[in-house]
Design an enzyme around this catalytic site. Structure first.
Site, PDB file in Angstrom:
ATOM      1  N   VAL A  33       0.863  -1.181   0.000  1.00  0.00           N
ATOM      2  CA  VAL A  33       0.000   0.000   0.000  1.00  0.00           C
ATOM      3  C   VAL A  33       0.897   1.227   0.000  1.00  0.00           C
ATOM      4  O   VAL A  33       1.992   1.218   0.562  1.00  0.00           O
ATOM      5  CB  VAL A  33      -0.984   0.043   1.199  1.00  0.00           C
ATOM      6  N   SER A  34       0.404   2.308  -0.644  1.00  0.00           N
ATOM      7  CA  SER A  34       1.231   3.496  -0.836  1.00  0.00           C
ATOM      8  C   SER A  34       1.299   4.391   0.384  1.00  0.00           C
ATOM      9  O   SER A  34       2.267   5.123   0.567  1.00  0.00           O
ATOM     10  CB  SER A  34       0.698   4.314  -2.016  1.00  0.00           C
ATOM     11  N   THR A  35       0.263   4.393   1.217  1.00  0.00           N
ATOM     12  CA  THR A  35       0.259   5.263   2.403  1.00  0.00           C
ATOM     13  C   THR A  35       0.047   4.430   3.652  1.00  0.00           C
ATOM     14  O   THR A  35      -0.541   3.339   3.607  1.00  0.00           O
ATOM     15  CB  THR A  35      -0.863   6.331   2.300  1.00  0.00           C
TER      16      THR A  35
END
Length: 193
Positions: free
Chosen positions: A8-10
């Site tokens: 996941v990016s965040t």
């Protein structure tokens, strides 16, 4: 054995959906990266996974963009897996390199990535040529100006190359290259001597 990878990016995003899909696909072990963009190919979880993968295993991702955002990066990574005898499967895109159709799709993706790199290279070269034709300097600025090179040329009649180069803040090799370039410009050194 199937090995999963989830990203996941965040930090506030969750991996639940990806982890459930990877477990349902039969992954015995899942590597994870939290809060790291897919544009970066040097991620801790990804690196650990690449070290752990063995020939005969299959890397499984929920979607291709979880593995990487750049087509070029994806192609290089999947190509490396193939060289190491590791298959690849993306659940959402139904891409599987263990089947002839999956390998075909992957090779089409690789050809598109190569085509994209060639287009970028051509555009870069065209931009540089255009800038040069308009009289703009392309590349790093010179470390010593033409005027200082001309002065250095005069100083070389009395001093060593090393001493003159040090005074102008460049290496002797840089000064030699710049002098050679100016000597190739017709009449420039003769006009100032």
């Amino acid at each position: 054995m199937k090995v999963g990878y989830a990203r996941v990016s965040t930090d506030d995003q969750r991996l639940d959906l990806q982890l459930a899909a990877l477990q349902a696909a039969g992954c015995k072990r899942v590597f994870e990266d939290h809060g790291i963009s897919g544009t970066r190919m040097n991620r801790p979880g990804l690196s650990s996974m690449m070290r752990a993968l063995r020939p005969g295993q299959t890397l499984v991702v929920w979607r291709l963009d979880r593995l990487g955002r750049s087509l070029n990066g994806l192609v290089q990574l999947i190509d490396e897996l193939g060289r190491r005898g590791v298959e690849f499967q993306s659940l959402t895109e139904e891409l599987n390199t263990s089947s002839p159709g999956g390998r075909l799709i992957f090779h089409i993706m690789a050809a598109l990535a190569e085509f994209e790199r060639a287009l970028i290279s051509e555009r870069t070269k065209a931009g540089m040529l255009s800038a040069q034709l308009q009289g703009r300097h392309v590349g790093r600025p010179p470390s010593i100006s033409d005027q200082d090179v001309l002065k250095a040329n005069t100083d070389l009649q009395k001093e060593s190359l090393k001493a003159v180069a040090e005074r102008h803040g460049v290496s002797p090799r840089t000064l030699q290259r710049r002098l050679q370039k100016l000597r190739q410009t017709p009449g420039l050194l003769n006009a100032t001597s």
